[in-house]
Every structure is written in C-alpha cells, then in structure tokens.
Design an enzyme around this catalytic site. Structure first.
Site, short mmCIF file in Angstrom:
data_model
loop_
_atom_site.label_atom_id
_atom_site.label_comp_id
_atom_site.label_asym_id
_atom_site.label_seq_id
_atom_site.Cartn_x
_atom_site.Cartn_y
_atom_site.Cartn_z
N LYS A 32 0.81 -1.22 0.00
CA LYS A 32 0.00 0.00 0.00
C LYS A 32 0.85 1.27 0.00
CE LYS A 32 -0.82 0.16 5.02
NZ LYS A 32 -0.23 1.47 5.33
N THR A 33 1.98 1.26 0.71
CA THR A 33 2.83 2.46 0.72
C THR A 33 3.39 2.72 -0.68
OG1 THR A 33 3.42 2.01 3.03
CG2 THR A 33 4.79 3.59 1.83
N ASP A 219 -4.13 7.32 5.07
CA ASP A 219 -3.65 5.95 5.26
C ASP A 219 -4.21 5.39 6.57
OD1 ASP A 219 -2.25 3.63 4.83
OD2 ASP A 219 -0.32 4.42 5.47
N GLU A 220 -4.26 4.07 6.68
CA GLU A 220 -4.75 3.38 7.89
C GLU A 220 -6.13 3.91 8.30
OE1 GLU A 220 -3.24 0.86 8.80
OE2 GLU A 220 -1.08 1.06 8.52
N GLN A 250 -7.54 -5.47 9.68
CA GLN A 250 -6.46 -5.12 10.59
C GLN A 250 -6.86 -3.99 11.54
OE1 GLN A 250 -2.26 -5.40 9.04
NE2 GLN A 250 -3.28 -5.38 7.05
N ARG A 603 2.30 -11.56 9.79
CA ARG A 603 3.65 -11.02 10.01
C ARG A 603 4.71 -11.99 9.48
NH1 ARG A 603 2.27 -6.71 9.42
NH2 ARG A 603 0.25 -7.69 9.08
#
Length: 760
Positions: A32-33, A219-220, A250, A603
C-alpha cells in the site's frame, strides 16, 4: 513514469484513479505504501496537479517520514511543498495560523500527559473531589473518550445528568476546559477537536483549506475515530477528491477509539466511491496466507477479500502443544537454535508474538539460560517494569531496611500522604543522629519538624513494613509477594484504577507471583527471599544488551502491526489467553481478537509456529486452558502438529480454565493419582499423568450438568439450542445463572435448575 511496469494491475488502478472517491482495501503485505507514493508521483508528474494541493495523512511520524522520503525519491524537491504528516501535526499547522478566530492566541501551549495530570489535580482540589472517590486518571480517561467522540463538556454533562459519579466527572471536564482556555493551552485531543470546531464555526477558514487541499489521501483509515473522521469529511466536502487506504481486517484498536464503521461505511458516505482491492500479497508463503484467509473469514463484520500470492505454498503452519508454559518456552528456544543452523538465519529473523507483555517472562528466562540474545519491542523487560520494580523494592527493604534507595521508592507507593518534603525532614533528622532513614521513620513521633498528620501517615507505613518483615519469616516468597500486594493496598489501587495500562500492570504482577512459584520449585534447597532477590539482580545485570544487537524480537501482536519477519512464533494460543476470556462474552470483542490473530499470522514470511500449553501458571496457580479456537479455524491441510500427542483435540478442550492448584507439577500429578514419582515406567510421562487427570475431571459423559460441574469453558448440550460453551457463571441465592455461547444460537442466559443441560 511507466507505472504499468512498476505496479500490478490492482495497484495501477488504485494509483491512477485520481478524481472522485476511492477506497483502497489494502490487504496485509499488498504494497500500500508503494501505491500511495506512486499515486502522488503520478498526480504531480503525469496529471499536473500542484503538490501544495495534495494532503496525505497517516497515523505515525515514522510512517509519515517514510512516505515523505519515498515520494521525494520519486519526484525530487517538489515533495517539500506538500503536506505529508499525521493527523495531529496537520491540525497543529492549521491552528497555528487560525486559532485566534475561536478565541485562543496563536502561541498556544500543547499540554502533554504530565501537564494534564497536574491540571486535573488543581481541578479536583477546586471542586473538592476526593481522589479516593474518583481518581484523576479516570477523569482524564473520560475526557479523552468524550473528545474522541467530539462530545463537549456541556454535552457530557447533559448525557450523565442523573449519574452522580459521571456528573462529577462532567464538572471536572467543564472546569478542565475552562482552565485550559485560561492558560491558552490545548491537550493532545484538542488539536483535532479544536480544528473541527474551527471548521464548523468559521466557514471561510474551512473553505480556504478545502480549496488548498483539493486532493486528500488518508492511510490506515480503519484506525480513525469520530473526530478524525469528521475532520476529513469536512475537508473533502467541497471537491470530494478523497482516497482512503486501509484494511478492515487489521482494525485492532477499537479499545483506543478506532471505529471500524468508518471504513465499512465509506461507500454509504460517498455513493459514487470506487473500491479497489489489493489482494496480491508480496510477503508470505502460500500456506501461511491461506491460513490467515481461513481464520479471518469467520468474521462477519468485514469487506470481502481474499489474499493471494505467487509464492510457493511453503511449509505448513506448525502447531505445538506443550505440557507447560516453561516447556513452551524451551520448545521455542530449541527451534530457534535448530533453524539458525539449518537455514543460516540470524537471531533478528525471529519474532515472538504474544497477547500481553506479561507473557514475556518465561521466554526471557529460557532465552537467557540458552544464551539467545533478545530485545523487547513496545515494552520494558519484565523486571524493569514499574510495578515489578515497586514490589521488588518492598521485598528488598524487608530484607535490608537500611536500603534507603528502595525505601524512598516505596514510602509513598501507593499514595499515603508522605511527600518528598516530609521525607526530607525525616532524612535531615536521621543524618543529625547518624542513623538510617528507616530507623528515623520508626521514631517519627519525636521528630519536631513533623506535623501530627505527617506522623500519623508515617506510623501507618512503618506498621505495614514491620508486619511484612515479621511475615517474611513465615511465608514463602510467592506467598509473601501476594501478601505485600494485599497489605500495602498496591493491588487494590490498580484494580480500582480505570486506566487501561493498569490492567496490564495487574497481569504483570500475577506473572511475578508465578515467577516466584517457579523459583521455589526449581530451588528447593535455596528458596529464601534473599536468594530470590539475588537471582533477580543477576538477571537485570545481564539484561542490559545493546538495542542494535542481532537479537530475537519479542513484542505484543499489537506492536507487530506493520512489521514482518522470516520466522514468527505466536505463543500462548489458548482460549483465555488468545482470545482472552472477555472475548467470549461479546461478539465484537471476539471479532477484534480474530483480527488481531490475522495480523499476527500475516507477520510471517517463511515459517509460522502457533504454540500453546496444557497447563500454565496464572497468578501463582496452575490452570489448564484449551487450545485456541483460532487454531481450530485453520484447516488440517494447512497445519501440522509437531508433537504427536496433539494430532487431535484432547479432553482439555472441555475446560476453559480448570484450576489445578498452586503447586501442580508432573510429580505431584503422578503422586496424586498413585502413579509414583520415581519408579514409574517410561511410558508414564507427565503428559500421560495430565491426560489421566483430565479424564477423571471429565468423567460422566452425557450426564446432566450439576452446579459443581458448571465451570468456565465447559461444553454442554441443550435439547433446544444445541451445543454451547459456558462463558460466564453467576451465583444466585438459590440457583446458578449460566451465560452460554451456543454454536448456532448465539449467547443465552439460563438458570441451571430449569435448563436441561447435558455434559459433553
């Protein structure tokens, strides 16, 4: 810039859809970044949009700095003209220019948590609020939650008009805000609240920033609360060029105010919104990813998406069921050693993820014994935590009353009206007669500079200490710790606190008791208090390692969000631990726990272990927890048990937390069942003993449930509602009320004497 060669199909679509409203559902590890930074570069380089017309907001300074650097690498110095920052930094920049329009001066002060606590003390004093009735931290917590919801002090007051306690807090909120204004100060929450207030009350200011920021990216987005949501909604209202990026799977910060509805309802807020799903994962091997998909699919409050990867399936998720929490720690240590040699990995390639920081102790001790370097992220090492140091200080003064350093630490902890000024007076007297501070405290009534109130407070403290010194000769270390927690009021003060962090402190102190029980068990000949304190001191000496060293990382799953590791161990995967017991009482909490599990699984890049133990110590007592339901949600073809006795769920699945007593261990279990401790055959292992014990506990299958057999986590069958699990037990005057989570009928409250419940 040839974006098609740099991005996959979905990423390209997300990066090149500029006008209008866009929801980018970015799954874990989906880049996403990369999409956001290339989107900005495309807007400026290809679409000719001015950099100062773009606002990009994220949640942490670290994330903002990383995004800024990556954008600058793509477009050069032009990136310096755009705002890439956190919510709070963005609002501060606006308020520094405009806050005079709502009655503040532009040179306002931002109060940190320490300033807030001091201000609340003044407020409480002015309102005659006794700290014993309402703690200052409770007031601040309520104020913070109200501001997250954009609820003013007046609105808070009206809502709780008939609630005496909350009404008092409302009075404190009103005066707190008044004093902030008088001091030309804002607290952290005010930075967003006051910006929203500014936008709503001064239309020309809102219009200026709407024209400035014609393109907004967040973002987020799944982590936004109401005030942040409203801030963005107001800014985007004119041009409606808003792009939000997030992953509802998330959303793990609801306890901190995050509202998952913000991302789930984005399409309701913006009817013409385009949704782009980033489902290509570039992090995890296939089996790990499939396991994550299967677990999260059990949540109902989510957007539909399935992560995929071009990676090979890789190894199955490895499931290990240990006999005890110590055995769990030993297994993890042995696997790390084995994998380092076989796969040529570094220590920093391994991560241990747990639900609460208190769980780190076992792993810290095992790792030290095995010379495995480690560091804890997002938390202090076990013996360095404030609450642990406080209780150890009590124990050190018990052993050595002339230890002035530790005495000064505890004399007013918990608060007992013995301030620094009072201690200085006692210290001056002690120095004048060349005696210890402790002995001077014992003689407080003859110190002329002390008031009657000073003397009374000191005498209460010395009475406690003299009692602890006497009891230290009669109690074991673990018993003494429990006695200290009770006698000093330390545990009581934490339980009465409304602060979230104090719940963690309670868990850590329970773990300290368990630590002492383990010490007594492992040192039968040298289990004195002095030896225990020596052991702890030695642990602290070798614990001060270089933070940049090649070390295994230990952290909570919450702290791991945004990180990735070649090998991940998710430990303590038991019902009651992960998910926590409270998750069984409320579906929304269970769904958040499952999202947390999903974060943990994703993760891992190469290998994932999920471990649990048959028995573990909680607050010095040995309990048996069943394996986590989340492990059961992973299909058998995606996981493998690495210890044969657990290829199928055992009878322990019928126990939520069966208390086996404070000193249960393999030898005592065998002895209690007549198996003998030294002359048993090789087949009569500790595991066999525990299994036999469980069989005894769970005797009487298909019999009607009695009050004695009604325990947390017990599986039962109702002739109408089907199979369920007991999640709460309430004793009534002549009956027992059971809260049961039925597999297909939801949660029901039933009275035992009337409910036809069959034991399973």
């Amino acid at each position: 810039m040839d974006l098609k060669s740099l991005l996959n199909k979905e990423q390209f679509e997300a990066a090149t859809t500029i006008d209008g409203q866009v929801l980018i559902l970015a799954g874990a590890g989906s880049g996403k970044t990369r999409v956001l930074t290339h989107r900005i570069a495309y807007m400026i380089g290809d679409k000719g949009i001015k950099s100062y017309n773009i606002l990009a907001i994220t949640f942490t300074n670290k994330a903002a700095a990383e995004m800024r650097e990556r954008v600058k690498a793509l477009i050069g110095d032009e990136a310096d003209n755009m705002w890439i920052s956190t919510f709070h930094s963005t609002c501060v920049r606006i308020l520094r220019r405009e806050i005079d329009k709502i009655g503040y001066k532009k040179d306002f002060t931002i109060y940190d948590s320490s300033d807030q606590k001091t201000l609340v003390k003044h407020v409480m004093k002015e309102l005659n609020i006794n700290e014993k009735d309402i703690d200052g931290s409770e007031i601040l917590s309520n104020i913070g939650k109200a501001k997250d919801k954009l609820q003013t002090a007046a609105q808070f007051k009206r809502e709780y008009e008939t609630d005496f306690r909350k009404n008092k807090i409302a009075d404190a909120y009103l005066l707190y805000q008044k004093k902030l204004k008088e001091n030309n100060a804002l607290d952290f929450d005010d930075l967003i609240v006051k910006t929203v207030e500014l936008f709503k009350t001064v239309p020309e200011v809102l219009e200026f920033y709407q024209n400035k920021f014609k393109y907004i990216m967040v973002d987020e987005y799944q982590d936004t609360n109401k005030s942040q949501y409203e801030f963005i909604k107001l800014l985007a209202a004119k041009y409606k060029n808003i792009c939000v990026v997030g992953d509802d799977d998330q959303c793990i910060y609801q306890w901190r105010g995050a509202d998952i509805r913000n991302i789930l309802d984005f399409e309701k807020d913006y009817k013409d919104a385009k949704v782009v799903k980033l489902e290509q994962n570039y992090r995890s091997k296939g089996n790990i990813l499939d396991a994550a998909n299967k677990v999260i699919a059990n949540n109902t409050e989510r957007k539909s998406k399935v992560l995929r990867t071009e990676e090979i399936p890789g190894e199955k998720v490895r499931i290990y069921r240990a006999f005890s929490d110590t055995d769990e720690g030993k297994f993890v240590a042995s696997e790390i050693k084995k994998l380092r040699e076989a796969d040529e990995l570094n220590y920093k390639d391994f991560a241990i993820l747990y639900r609460t920081n208190a769980q780190s102790r076992i792993f810290e001790e095992v790792f030290r014994r095995n010379n495995i370097p480690y560091r804890i992220i997002g938390g202090l090492k076990f013996y360095d935590r404030k609450e642990i140091k406080d209780i150890l200080a009590y124990l050190r003064v018990v052993v050595n009353p002339v230890d002035t350093i530790n005495l000064r630490r505890i004399v007013n902890v918990p608060k007992r009206s013995i301030g620094d000024a009072t201690i200085e007076k006692v210290q001056q007297y002690a120095s004048s007669i060349e005696d210890s501070l402790y002995n001077a405290l014992l003689d407080a009534e003859i110190i002329p500079t002390l008031t009657a109130r000073n003397i009374n407070s000191i005498q209460k403290f010395t009475e406690i200490m003299e009692d602890l010194i006497m009891m230290s000769e009669q109690l074991s270390v673990s018993e003494l710790i429990e006695y200290v927690l009770d006698k000093t009021g330390y545990m009581k003060s934490l339980k009465e606190s409304k602060e979230l962090e104090d719940e963690s402190r309670i868990e850590n102190l329970k773990e300290l008791v368990s630590d002492a029980v383990d010490f007594e068990k492992n040192n039968p000949e040298e289990k004195s208090l002095a030896n225990y304190l020596e052991k702890v001191a030695l642990v602290q000496d070798v614990d001060n390692m270089d933070q940049d060293a090649n070390s295994v990382l230990m952290m909570t799953v919450h702290s791991s969000k945004g990180l990735e590791f070649p090998v991940v161990f998710m430990v303590g995967m038991e019902n009651g631990m992960f998910p926590s017991s409270s998750s069984f009482e409320k579906d929304s909490e269970m769904q958040e726990s499952r999202r947390l599990c999903y974060v943990g699984i994703t993760r891992a890049r190469e290998k994932l272990y999920m471990t649990s133990s048959e028995i573990r110590r909680v607050f010095g007592r040995t309990v048996a927890y069943p394996q986590s339901d989340f492990i059961s949600e992973i299909p058998s073809e995606l996981k493998e048990y690495v210890n044969a006795r657990n290829t199928k769920p055992k009878t322990s699945q019928n126990m939520f937390a069966k208390d086996l007593g404070p000193t249960a261990n393999p030898h005592s279990l065998r002895s209690s069942m007549g198996l003998g401790s030294n002359n048993h055959t090789k087949k009569e292992t500790a595991a066999d003993a525990l299994e036999k014990l469980k069989d005894i506990i769970n005797e009487g299958e298909n019999k009607m449930l009695t009050a004695e057999e009604a325990t947390m986590g017990r599986k039962v069958k109702h002739n109408k509602f089907g199979v369920g699990t007991i999640v709460k037990i309430t004793k009534e005057p002549n009956d027992v009320k059971l809260m049961i989570a039925f597999d297909n009928q939801g949660i029901k409250n039933l009275m035992l004497s009337f409910a036809p419940l069959e034991l399973l």
